[in-house]
Each structure stands twice: as structure tokens, then as C-alpha cells.
Write a protein that holds these residues in place. Structure first.
Motif, mmCIF file in Angstrom:
data_model
loop_
_atom_site.group_PDB
_atom_site.id
_atom_site.type_symbol
_atom_site.label_atom_id
_atom_site.label_comp_id
_atom_site.label_asym_id
_atom_site.label_seq_id
_atom_site.Cartn_x
_atom_site.Cartn_y
_atom_site.Cartn_z
ATOM 1 N N VAL A 101 18.505 -36.580 8.539
ATOM 2 C CA VAL A 101 19.332 -35.680 7.736
ATOM 3 C C VAL A 101 19.705 -34.470 8.589
ATOM 4 O O VAL A 101 18.819 -33.806 9.141
ATOM 5 C CB VAL A 101 18.566 -35.219 6.480
ATOM 6 C CG1 VAL A 101 19.439 -34.327 5.610
ATOM 7 C CG2 VAL A 101 18.073 -36.425 5.690
ATOM 8 N N GLU A 104 15.326 -33.131 -3.758
ATOM 9 C CA GLU A 104 16.334 -32.094 -3.969
ATOM 10 C C GLU A 104 16.721 -31.438 -2.651
ATOM 11 O O GLU A 104 17.914 -31.173 -2.401
ATOM 12 C CB GLU A 104 15.813 -31.045 -4.953
ATOM 13 C CG GLU A 104 16.871 -30.017 -5.352
ATOM 14 C CD GLU A 104 16.395 -29.044 -6.418
ATOM 15 O OE1 GLU A 104 17.132 -28.063 -6.681
ATOM 16 O OE2 GLU A 104 15.291 -29.248 -6.976
ATOM 17 N N ALA A 141 19.046 -33.738 -0.744
ATOM 18 C CA ALA A 141 20.390 -33.734 -1.322
ATOM 19 C C ALA A 141 21.170 -32.498 -0.876
ATOM 20 O O ALA A 141 22.374 -32.574 -0.576
ATOM 21 C CB ALA A 141 20.300 -33.795 -2.846
ATOM 22 N N LEU A 142 20.513 -31.355 -0.809
ATOM 23 C CA LEU A 142 21.180 -30.121 -0.367
ATOM 24 C C LEU A 142 21.551 -30.194 1.112
ATOM 25 O O LEU A 142 22.657 -29.793 1.512
ATOM 26 C CB LEU A 142 20.275 -28.923 -0.635
ATOM 27 C CG LEU A 142 20.077 -28.553 -2.105
ATOM 28 C CD1 LEU A 142 18.937 -27.556 -2.260
ATOM 29 C CD2 LEU A 142 21.367 -27.986 -2.697
ATOM 30 N N ARG A 192 22.144 -32.815 2.907
ATOM 31 C CA ARG A 192 23.218 -33.798 3.138
ATOM 32 C C ARG A 192 24.590 -33.173 2.992
ATOM 33 O O ARG A 192 25.553 -33.625 3.630
ATOM 34 C CB ARG A 192 23.072 -34.956 2.151
ATOM 35 C CG ARG A 192 21.973 -35.952 2.490
ATOM 36 C CD ARG A 192 21.811 -36.958 1.366
ATOM 37 N NE ARG A 192 20.793 -37.967 1.653
ATOM 38 C CZ ARG A 192 20.110 -38.610 0.717
ATOM 39 N NH1 ARG A 192 20.318 -38.333 -0.575
ATOM 40 N NH2 ARG A 192 19.217 -39.512 1.057
ATOM 41 N N VAL A 193 24.707 -32.137 2.177
ATOM 42 C CA VAL A 193 26.009 -31.487 1.979
ATOM 43 C C VAL A 193 26.070 -30.139 2.687
ATOM 44 O O VAL A 193 26.956 -29.337 2.428
ATOM 45 C CB VAL A 193 26.334 -31.333 0.473
ATOM 46 C CG1 VAL A 193 26.474 -32.705 -0.173
ATOM 47 C CG2 VAL A 193 25.275 -30.506 -0.249
ATOM 48 N N GLY A 194 25.117 -29.879 3.581
ATOM 49 C CA GLY A 194 25.176 -28.683 4.411
ATOM 50 C C GLY A 194 24.719 -27.407 3.748
ATOM 51 O O GLY A 194 24.966 -26.319 4.281
ATOM 52 N N GLU A 195 24.026 -27.489 2.616
ATOM 53 C CA GLU A 195 23.575 -26.287 1.910
ATOM 54 C C GLU A 195 22.175 -25.904 2.402
ATOM 55 O O GLU A 195 21.181 -25.995 1.672
ATOM 56 C CB GLU A 195 23.576 -26.540 0.398
ATOM 57 C CG GLU A 195 24.950 -26.781 -0.194
ATOM 58 C CD GLU A 195 25.800 -25.508 -0.204
ATOM 59 O OE1 GLU A 195 25.224 -24.417 -0.077
ATOM 60 O OE2 GLU A 195 27.023 -25.628 -0.339
ATOM 61 N N HIS A 253 23.924 -22.272 10.827
ATOM 62 C CA HIS A 253 24.220 -21.623 9.547
ATOM 63 C C HIS A 253 23.760 -20.173 9.539
ATOM 64 O O HIS A 253 23.637 -19.566 8.466
ATOM 65 C CB HIS A 253 23.558 -22.400 8.409
ATOM 66 C CG HIS A 253 24.096 -23.781 8.222
ATOM 67 N ND1 HIS A 253 25.054 -24.095 7.284
ATOM 68 C CD2 HIS A 253 23.829 -24.940 8.881
ATOM 69 C CE1 HIS A 253 25.346 -25.372 7.357
ATOM 70 N NE2 HIS A 253 24.612 -25.917 8.316
#
Length: 374
Positions: free
Chosen positions: A187, A267, A270-271, A273-276, A194
Motif C-alpha cells: 500500500v 480503515e 482504505a485511507l 489507498r486513496v492517499g489520505e 505529504h
């Protein structure tokens, strides 16, 4: 290679490297067939080695002057101290049907000792690669052999997370591992991209009762799974119902941690994976609260580091590793990392704790061969 030459009087056949790890989230879930999210560290164990044709084993270390010599491969439980880990690696290889001859081995490393950064798994993995030379097992198989060495030779009932992180990790990624299936996903996880720093705080708190307490928690989880009629706590889907079915509060706390920690890993993945990346901060903090209150593996030095880092602006912080001492990770805006470290240092000094050490880490590559000399 210089250490090997000084120890044995000739050049090694090659040099191998296996990193330590930091677990981003997913603590005490691996031996419950759950989910984990470690990264490999830039810090590593190096192993310089050459095979011998007489069956003799000679181990030396750059960290200690305690040498190990044996004319035959020792049996489980007969070696103590650091040498048990390379001896266990060779035993696991032989027991899997890959018997070797003798080995001259010199190990050194940059993983802080006693910090809970998995120096033992790195040592076993590096030894396995060194012993196999040009024909190592697949990376996944090497991780399994390394776990077997720790479980059955050394006597440490660990899961497979540490060994998998050391063998499988990729630079710039976290390793999302389903421990039951051993399916791994890399991941993307690059805090620096960031504007963030993943800061490691080595509290230098001495590990307290770690071996017996770790085993006790594992036994409690296994007994809870038996009482709940599931093969592992990973299979609990109705947490309130499960808690109501358990006989005592301590067992309920242990189960609550494992089930909610698995959910936090999913969780966090999942975050990421979308760059959060910054959004995982609260999950880190929730993980620490659960480890402190429900799993009861924290200590005052660690709690002080977490609380102070959060008060100084960290987005999230938690204990990492098996607990009872060791390290804290804090996800911090890059410009606040120094202030965060200064605040933790001041609080530890005020409370009479050992002075902590700090380093910013980046997700790094897994084990590899560094060079071949002949």
C-alpha cells in the motif's frame, strides 16, 4: 566484511541485509489470524558468511564479544542469548529438508537493541539468506522459516508479521498482510510526500515481563476463541454479543482490543489507498488507547511520550511493537517534528525517565543480498 575478516581471517562469500520493522497499526492481531500494516526500517542487520565443509558453526557479532562455536547443529532450547537466533535459522532450514554444512557467520546491525523494532526477526532472516547463498527459498517461505526458528527453537511464540515485514517490504509502501491467508498488498505510504514525518521515539523504557506477559495474552486470546466457537478472534463479527458471552472482564478487554484493532487496520489501509495519509492519525491514537486500556501492554514512559506528542501537535501517536516498553510512533507535520521531540524530551526529563532517542523513518526495502565476494 572487515569484521568477518578480523574474526575468521579470510573474506566472506557474501554479505546479506535484513531490516527491522515498525508496525504502523495492527498490534497483537497477527497471532489472532488478523491484519497488520508494518513498514521496513532503514535500520538493519547485516550478515557476512561463508559455508564450511566440516559441519562446524562459528558465529561472531559486532554488538557483543560473546562468541558461539559448535561442531554440530544444536537442538532447540540448548542455545541462549543472541546466538539462539542464527542457530534457530539453521535448525529451521535443516528441519525443512534443506540441511547445510557448517557456517562462519559475522553479524552486525544498526537496529537499536531492546527497542521493539524486531532485531531478532531481522537476525534470523539475514542468517537464512546467508546460509542459503545463491539458492534462497522464496521470500514468503523464508519468512515462515524465520517464524519457525523463533517459535520452535528459541521458544518465542511470535506471529509472522515481523519476519514478513523484513522479507517482503517495499520502499515507499506499507505491507498490508492478511496473516491467515498470507496474502500481502503493498500500500503506498510516503509521509514525506505529504509534508509529514513518521517519527519514532525510542523511550528506552526497559521491557517489563515481556516474554511471559506476551505468552499469557496469546493464551487468553486462544481460549477466548475456543469459548466463542471460532478458530481465531479475527472471525468475531458480533463484538457486543461476543463480549456478553465471555466469562470475565479481562478476557473481554483482550477480545475487544483485537477485534477493534483489526477494524482500525482495514480503515487505515482504505485511507492510504486513496492517499489520505494524515487521516490515519486518529486511528493510531485510538490504537494506543486500546493497547493501554484493553490489552494493558503500555508503560508510563510510553504513555508520557504519546500524550506529550499529541499535545505538541502530532496527528496521531501510539506504542508500537509487542509493548511493555520500547518505541512510540508519531505522525507529525514535518515542520513540527522537532518541537514534538523537544516536548517529549522535556517531559521525560521532568519525570525522571531515561532520555529518549528520536529518528524520522521512511518505509524501506526488504531483505536482500548486498554483495558477493567470490
Amino acid at each position: 566484511m572487515r569484521g568477518f575478516r578480523e574474526a575468521f581471517g579470510y573474506a566472506p562469500a557474501g554479505v546479506w541485509r535484513a531490516p527491522g520493522r515498525i508496525n504502523v497499526i495492527g498490534e497483537h492481531t497477527d497471532y489472532n489470524d488478523g491484519f497488520v500494516l508494518p513498514v521496513a526500517l532503514p535500520h538493519a542487520v547485516t550478515a557476512a558468511a561463508s559455508p564450511r565443509d566440516d559441519g562446524r558453526l562459528r558465529f561472531r557479532s559486532g554488538q557483543t564479544d560473546r562468541a558461539f562455536d559448535a561442531d554440530v547443529l544444536p537442538a532447540p532450547g540448548t542455545v541462549t542469548g543472541w546466538a539462539a537466533y542464527p542457530a534457530g535459522a539453521l535448525w529451521a532450514l535443516a528441519d525443512s529438508g534443506r540441511p547445510g554444512g557448517g557456517l562462519d557467520l559475522y553479524v552486525d546491525g544498526t537496529i537499536p537493541a531492546g527497542a521493539g523494532l524486531s532485531s531478532s526477526a531481522a537476525l534470523v532472516c539475514a542468517t537464512l539468506l546467508a546460509a542459503c547463498g545463491d539458492t534462497p527459498p522464496a521470500r514468503e517461505e523464508t519468512a515462515r522459516l524465520a517464524q519457525r526458528a523463533e517459535n520452535d527453537f528459541v521458544g518465542m511464540p511470535c506471529g509472522i508479521m515481523d519476519q514478513s515485514a523484513s522479507m517482503l517490504a517495499r520502499e515507499g509502501h506499507a505491507l498490508f498482510l492478511d496473516v491467515r491467508t498470507l496474502i500481502a498488498e503493498h500500500v503506498p505510504f510516503d509521509p514525506a510526500a505529504h509534508g509529514l514525518t513518521l517519527m519514532v521515539v525510542d523511550t528506552r523504557a526497559p521491557h517489563r515481563l515481556v516474554d511471559g506477559a506476551y505468552a499469557e495474552r496469546r493464551r487468553t486470546c486462544e481460549e477466548a476463541a475456543r469459548l466463542l466457537g471460532v478458530s481465531a478472534l479475527r472471525d468475531v463479527t458480533d463484538l457486543p454479543g461476543a463480549l456478553a458471552a465471555l466469562p470475565d472482564e479481562r478476557t473481554r478487554r483482550r477480545v475487544r482490543h483485537v477485534v477493534t484493532e483489526n477494524a482500525r487496520v482495514l480503515e487505515a489501509v482504505a485511507l492510504l489507498r486513496v492517499g489520505e495519509v494524515s487521516a490515519i492519525g486518529p486511528l493510531l491514537t485510538a490504537s494506543h488507547v486500546s493497547l493501554r486500556d484493553d490489552y494493558e501492554v503500555s508503560v508510563p514512559e510510553v504513555d508520557a511520550a504519546v500524550d506529550t506528542a499529541l499535545a505538541a501537535g502530532a496527528l496521531g501517536a501510539r506504542i508500537t511493537g509487542g509493548g511493555f516498553g520500547g518505541c512510540v510512533i508519531a505522525l507529525v507535520e514535518a515542520g513540527r517534528a522537532d518541537a514534538c521531540a523537544d516536548a517529549v524530551r522535556a517531559v521525560h526529563a521532568d519525570r525522571g525517565f531515561a532520555e529518549p532517542a528520536f529518528f524520522a523513518t521512511v518505509p524501506s526495502a526488504g531483505a536482500r543480498r548486498l554483495c558477493r565476494t567470490h
